[in-house]
Design an enzyme around this catalytic site. Structure first.
Site, PDB file in Angstrom:
ATOM      1  N   ASP A  10       0.849  -1.186   0.000  1.00 49.48           N
ATOM      2  CA  ASP A  10       0.000   0.000   0.000  1.00 49.48           C
ATOM      3  C   ASP A  10       0.890   1.243   0.000  1.00 49.48           C
ATOM      4  O   ASP A  10       1.697   1.444   0.920  1.00 49.48           O
ATOM      5  CB  ASP A  10      -0.897  -0.021   1.238  1.00 49.48           C
ATOM      6  CG  ASP A  10      -2.051   0.960   1.135  1.00 49.48           C
ATOM      7  OD1 ASP A  10      -2.127   1.685   0.122  1.00 49.48           O
ATOM      8  OD2 ASP A  10      -2.880   1.003   2.062  1.00 49.48           O
TER       9      ASP A  10
ATOM     10  N   ASP B 161      -3.100   2.598  -5.904  1.00 47.30           N
ATOM     11  CA  ASP B 161      -2.039   2.662  -4.902  1.00 47.30           C
ATOM     12  C   ASP B 161      -1.938   1.435  -4.006  1.00 47.30           C
ATOM     13  O   ASP B 161      -1.237   1.469  -2.993  1.00 47.30           O
ATOM     14  CB  ASP B 161      -2.211   3.910  -4.031  1.00 47.30           C
ATOM     15  CG  ASP B 161      -3.526   3.923  -3.274  1.00 47.30           C
ATOM     16  OD1 ASP B 161      -4.397   3.094  -3.567  1.00 47.30           O
ATOM     17  OD2 ASP B 161      -3.677   4.780  -2.381  1.00 47.30           O
ATOM     18  N   GLU B 162      -2.585   0.344  -4.349  1.00 44.91           N
ATOM     19  CA  GLU B 162      -2.442  -0.858  -3.520  1.00 44.91           C
ATOM     20  C   GLU B 162      -2.655  -2.113  -4.342  1.00 44.91           C
ATOM     21  O   GLU B 162      -3.345  -2.105  -5.360  1.00 44.91           O
ATOM     22  CB  GLU B 162      -3.401  -0.822  -2.332  1.00 44.91           C
ATOM     23  CG  GLU B 162      -4.864  -0.849  -2.713  1.00 44.91           C
ATOM     24  CD  GLU B 162      -5.768  -0.997  -1.505  1.00 44.91           C
ATOM     25  OE1 GLU B 162      -5.508  -1.870  -0.650  1.00 44.91           O
ATOM     26  OE2 GLU B 162      -6.761  -0.245  -1.422  1.00 44.91           O
TER      27      GLU B 162
END
Length: 431
Positions: free
Chosen positions: A21, A115-116
């Site tokens: 993350d 973003d993860e």
């Protein structure tokens, strides 16, 4: 209270799952372009009164600013924050660069957002080391090559890895920013100890309403949940949810990392700086949305059978949705508008519409059904026109061509992906 009739982990092979993350991703990417803002409270999102926060630096989080917070409230909480409009296209490009790092360690990468991502590195351990070692290598390479921060959770399943990555992150306290571990491991023999101490609201599926019901039962931690009689829990929150939470309370999660995971729907919504009150305004906005959503579908090679319109009124933030399903898979704006136009026409916008959204679901391959109109040379060739527009946009950019109704003030008002997250800026443009 007793601990009985509880589901347990179903896995037969112990996997090593990572959840990576990125730390304050949008802000961190912007700081690469604005290094002079390092150390200051920075907020990315809609800068207008109807905008929302997409991301906040840890310095801004110290003042209670967080994602999804209305920008107006964020400005009151942190008046000296620097607000930057988002750049979804650029974040997508950086996300692809991050993905290239992940792919060095395993082909089993399941993106969850820009973003993860989850990574199954079970088959990579002999080559690269254990999960913690791989986690540190990923962090180091992202930092050294991309100048970005990343936190990694390591565990035997996706649920625990996700929780672990949160523990690995920096923390913004009122008086300081506390650095995180960077990589946090939940060992198989320590999973229950790790879970028991967590507040029950950390479990997937525990929203405000469910949390209130659990608190009435005296359940504050995962351990409290694990020890309560299942029939009592079922009476309070229902059999399905109680079974789901009971499984999570003992760390049971047998979902595999799915690199082929596909979107369930594709859509776009916009919050307007000024309310829309007339059917003409609503139709014009729907044309823009249909054009943008249809193009995204064609880029991904999919089409939708179910189409939903979302309308949020200014008064009381009342939100309504209307959907319609057709037998064909649609991916061209004129066809979509023919289907959903009457649905929008039946909604009275006179009280003032604050937000309009359009999304397609029930995805599949585009269908091309011939009709007698196709034999009439005077009938517009929608497919050829759409293909020509796509080709022009690919060569000259999104603002080179578009629906005539999307022209305002002599300029083509395009829909930018990501605007649904951030709302309008001070100048009225949707980001």
């Amino acid at each position: 209270m007793a601990d009985h009739a509880r589901p347990g982990p179903q896995q037969t092979v112990q996997r090593t799952i990572l959840h990576a993350d990125m730390d304050a991703f949008f802000v961190s990417v912007e700081l690469r372009r604005h290094p002079e803002l390092a150390g200051q409270p920075v907020v990315v999102g809609g800068t207008g009164n109807r905008g929302v926060v997409a991301a906040a630096s840890y310095e801004a989080r110290r003042f209670g600013v967080h994602s999804a917070l209305p920008s107006a409230i964020a400005k009151r909480r942190c008046p000296h924050a620097v607000f930057l409009p988002g750049d979804h296209e650029h974040y997508g490009e950086v996300s692809r660069q991050v993905r290239e790092v992940f792919d060095r360690y395993t082909p089993l990468v399941e993106p969850r957002s820009l973003d993860e991502a989850f990574l199954d590195v079970t088959g990579s351990l002999k080559l690269f080391g254990d999960g913690v070692t791989i986690g540190h290598r990923i962090r180091d390479q992202i930092r050294d090559e991309l100048d970005l921060g990343c936190s990694v959770g390591v565990a035997t399943n996706k649920f625990l890895a996700k929780l672990a990555s949160v523990e690995a992150k920096p923390r913004a306290l009122t008086d300081r920013i506390e650095p995180g571990e960077g990589v946090t491991l939940v060992p198989a023999d320590g999973a229950q100890e790790f879970l028991d101490r967590l507040p029950v609201k950390r479990l997937w599926g525990v929203g405000p309403a469910t949390l209130e019901k659990l608190e009435r039962l005296g359940i504050a931690t995962v351990k409290d949940l694990r020890l309560i009689d299942l029939p009592v829990l079922s009476t309070a929150i229902g059999a399905n949810l109680s079974g789901h939470l009971a499984a999570l309370a003992v760390g049971a999660d047998d979902r595999a990392v799915d690199p082929e995971r596909e979107a369930k729907s594709i859509g776009h919504e916009e919050t307007y700086p000024h309310d829309k009150h007339t059917p003409r305004e609503m139709t014009r906005e729907l044309v823009r949305l249909a054009d943008a959503v249809a193009r995204r579908m064609r880029k991904q090679g999919v089409a939708a059978r179910t189409w939903q319109i979302k309308v949020r009124f200014a008064a009381g933030f009342t939100t309504i949705t209307r959907s319609v399903t057709t037998g064909d898979f649609l991916d061209r704006a004129p066809d979509i508008l023919e289907l959903v136009g009457p649905v929008l026409d039946a909604i009275d916008p006179s009280p003032g519409v604050r937000l309009l959204g359009l999304s397609g679901s029930n995805l599949g391959q585009p269908s091309a059904q011939l009709t007698f109109d196709d034999l009439d040379e005077s009938t517009p060739d929608v497919a050829a026109t759409t293909d020509a527009m796509d080709a022009i946009r690919e060569r000259f950019g999104d603002r080179a061509i578009g629906p005539a109704s999307a022209v305002s003030g002599g300029k083509l008002k395009t829909v930018r992906r990501g605007a649904q997250q951030w709302g309008p800026d001070e100048d009225g443009a949707a980001r």
